[in-house]
Design a protein around this motif. Structure first.
Motif, PDB file in Angstrom:
ATOM      1  N   VAL A 182       0.844  -1.205   0.000  1.00 45.88           N
ATOM      2  CA  VAL A 182       0.000   0.000   0.000  1.00 45.88           C
ATOM      3  C   VAL A 182       0.876   1.250   0.000  1.00 45.88           C
ATOM      4  O   VAL A 182       0.620   2.205  -0.748  1.00 45.88           O
ATOM      5  CB  VAL A 182      -0.964  -0.011   1.210  1.00 45.88           C
ATOM      6  CG1 VAL A 182      -1.637   1.340   1.402  1.00 45.88           C
ATOM      7  CG2 VAL A 182      -2.000  -1.102   1.046  1.00 45.88           C
ATOM      8  N   CYS A 183       1.923   1.249   0.815  1.00 46.46           N
ATOM      9  CA  CYS A 183       2.835   2.395   0.865  1.00 46.46           C
ATOM     10  C   CYS A 183       3.546   2.595  -0.477  1.00 46.46           C
ATOM     11  O   CYS A 183       3.763   3.731  -0.911  1.00 46.46           O
ATOM     12  CB  CYS A 183       3.851   2.227   1.989  1.00 46.46           C
ATOM     13  SG  CYS A 183       3.117   2.399   3.627  1.00 46.46           S
ATOM     14  N   LEU A 184       3.907   1.497  -1.135  1.00 45.30           N
ATOM     15  CA  LEU A 184       4.561   1.585  -2.451  1.00 45.30           C
ATOM     16  C   LEU A 184       3.607   2.203  -3.477  1.00 45.30           C
ATOM     17  O   LEU A 184       4.011   3.076  -4.254  1.00 45.30           O
ATOM     18  CB  LEU A 184       5.032   0.211  -2.907  1.00 45.30           C
ATOM     19  CG  LEU A 184       5.710   0.141  -4.270  1.00 45.30           C
ATOM     20  CD1 LEU A 184       6.985   0.983  -4.281  1.00 45.30           C
ATOM     21  CD2 LEU A 184       6.031  -1.305  -4.627  1.00 45.30           C
ATOM     22  N   VAL A 185       2.362   1.763  -3.472  1.00 38.97           N
ATOM     23  CA  VAL A 185       1.374   2.335  -4.398  1.00 38.97           C
ATOM     24  C   VAL A 185       1.188   3.825  -4.110  1.00 38.97           C
ATOM     25  O   VAL A 185       1.154   4.647  -5.034  1.00 38.97           O
ATOM     26  CB  VAL A 185       0.033   1.569  -4.313  1.00 38.97           C
ATOM     27  CG1 VAL A 185      -1.069   2.301  -5.062  1.00 38.97           C
ATOM     28  CG2 VAL A 185       0.187   0.155  -4.837  1.00 38.97           C
ATOM     29  N   PHE A 186       1.090   4.183  -2.836  1.00 34.97           N
ATOM     30  CA  PHE A 186       0.947   5.581  -2.458  1.00 34.97           C
ATOM     31  C   PHE A 186       2.148   6.402  -2.933  1.00 34.97           C
ATOM     32  O   PHE A 186       1.995   7.504  -3.455  1.00 34.97           O
ATOM     33  CB  PHE A 186       0.783   5.700  -0.932  1.00 34.97           C
ATOM     34  CG  PHE A 186       0.687   7.113  -0.452  1.00 34.97           C
ATOM     35  CD1 PHE A 186      -0.454   7.869  -0.673  1.00 34.97           C
ATOM     36  CD2 PHE A 186       1.755   7.698   0.229  1.00 34.97           C
ATOM     37  CE1 PHE A 186      -0.545   9.181  -0.228  1.00 34.97           C
ATOM     38  CE2 PHE A 186       1.673   9.012   0.670  1.00 34.97           C
ATOM     39  CZ  PHE A 186       0.522   9.759   0.451  1.00 34.97           C
TER      40      PHE A 186
END
Length: 160
Positions: free
Chosen positions: A14-18
């Motif tokens: 999720v952090c990577l997508v963000f």
């Protein structure tokens, strides 16, 4: 894979997508640096995996438990503390080794002392420390770190 590992991996995803949404260029640059770092530590990681495999294959659980287990007492804690102080293993790579020791019968106190001395004491880097900080301060820092590492391990053993 357990629930904690799944949660951590999902959170990282999720952090990577963000990060990709926020700034695609910086994220790609960070991923490139991460891949380079991975390949830089890969030989050490492979060596640790081999050491863990040899440890598992050649050293019986009863021997590990006898040396650094619950019944080894303070002598076992000191043994693993000196081992941790002498070895130069990156702390990230030491966690699988510590898990293996726990599975083989080492006490929580011993494993906590091992990881703490690995990260707090630098016998390999001591000559550099002496040159930068001076002999007295470098030896004092390492000596106090050794004592504090044992205290941290004893507290961890009492808590867990």
């Amino acid at each position: 894979m357990n629930v904690t590992a799944l949660f951590i991996n999902a959170l990282a995803g999720v952090c990577l997508v963000f990060a990709l949404i926020k700034d695609r260029t910086k994220t790609k640059q960070a991923l490139k640096m991460a891949v380079i770092s991975f390949f830089r530590i890969f030989p050490t990681l492979l060596a640790i995996i081999i050491i863990i495999g040899l440890l598992s294959g050649f050293v019986p659980e009863s021997q590990i438990s006898k040396i650094v287990g619950e019944n080894a007492g303070f002598r076992g804690v000191l043994t693993i503390a000196f081992l941790g102080a002498i070895l130069h293993i990156p702390s990230l790579i030491s966690f699988p080794l510590a898990a293996s020791l726990l599975e083989k019968g080492a006490s929580i106190t011993s494993v906590a002392v091992f990881i703490t001395t690995l990260t707090m004491i630098g016998m390999v880097t001591l000559p550099l420390e002496i040159r930068i900080l001076g002999k007295k301060l470098a030896l004092l820092r390492n000596g106090l770190s050794f004592i504090i590492a044992i205290i941290i391990g004893l507290i961890m053993g009492a808590i867990l």
